[in-house]
Design a protein around this motif. Structure first.
Motif, PDB file in Angstrom:
ATOM      1  N   LYS A   1       0.862  -1.067   0.043  1.00 37.46           N
ATOM      2  CA  LYS A   1       0.102   0.008  -0.184  1.00 37.46           C
ATOM      3  C   LYS A   1       1.029   1.230   0.130  1.00 37.46           C
TER       4      LYS A   1
ATOM      5  N   ASP B   1       2.208   1.682  -3.539  1.00 36.92           N
ATOM      6  CA  ASP B   1       1.410   2.299  -4.390  1.00 36.92           C
ATOM      7  C   ASP B   1       1.107   3.569  -4.116  1.00 36.92           C
TER       8      ASP B   1
ATOM      9  N   ILE C   1       1.423   7.186  -6.479  1.00 33.07           N
ATOM     10  CA  ILE C   1       0.571   8.051  -6.671  1.00 33.07           C
ATOM     11  C   ILE C   1       1.220   9.582  -6.463  1.00 33.07           C
TER      12      ILE C   1
ATOM     13  N   TYR D   1      -6.022  10.797  -6.427  1.00 30.23           N
ATOM     14  CA  TYR D   1      -6.652   9.854  -5.261  1.00 30.23           C
ATOM     15  C   TYR D   1      -7.680  10.850  -4.465  1.00 30.23           C
TER      16      TYR D   1
ATOM     17  N   HIS E   1      -8.798   5.486  -6.087  1.00 28.62           N
ATOM     18  CA  HIS E   1      -7.593   5.442  -6.976  1.00 28.62           C
ATOM     19  C   HIS E   1      -7.582   6.049  -8.380  1.00 28.62           C
TER      20      HIS E   1
END
Length: 124
Positions: free
Chosen positions: A74, A77, A81, A97, A107
């Motif tokens: 996480k 990820d 972003i 986001y 997302h």
């Protein structure tokens, strides 16, 4: 059991009984082969030791390890972003986001896919 033409009812009954006895003997023999009573003491001890090891060492380690992997993935990820947002030069973080959306729709890639589906489903 094939055609019963040419056999009397008594002969058919005998044939069915013989087939059922054979099936019963086959099931009983296979059950005896797989039964715990035929296992040697060393094999039973090995199974018990393996189960104890898994219960006391492996299982307590597995859930925290899985949680750590989830948090780490996480984090990777979210870093991607943030990097995408920083390099895009945009002033709108909600485009990458959006916390107000439910579930995985937050997302940016999912937002893009949902927007594409919405446009295809509702052509103007």
């Amino acid at each position: 059991f094939g055609s019963s033409v040419g056999f009397s009812a008594e002969q058919n009954r005998i044939r069915v009984e013989a087939a059922m006895e054979a099936i019963g003997a086959l099931i009983k023999g296979s059950q005896q082969q797989l039964s715990a009573f035929t296992v040697s003491k060393t094999t039973a001890l090995r199974v018990i030791k393996t189960g104890t090891f898994c219960r006391t060492v492996i299982w307590p380690i597995l859930p925290p390890l899985m949680l750590y992997q989830y948090i780490r993935e996480k984090d990777v990820d979210m870093f991607a972003i943030e990097l995408l947002y920083h390099n895009s030069g945009s002033n709108e973080p909600q485009a990458f986001y959006n916390r107000s959306l439910p579930g995985v729709a937050k997302h940016w890639k999912v937002q893009s896919d949902l927007d594409f589906i919405r446009k295809a489903a509702n052509p103007e």
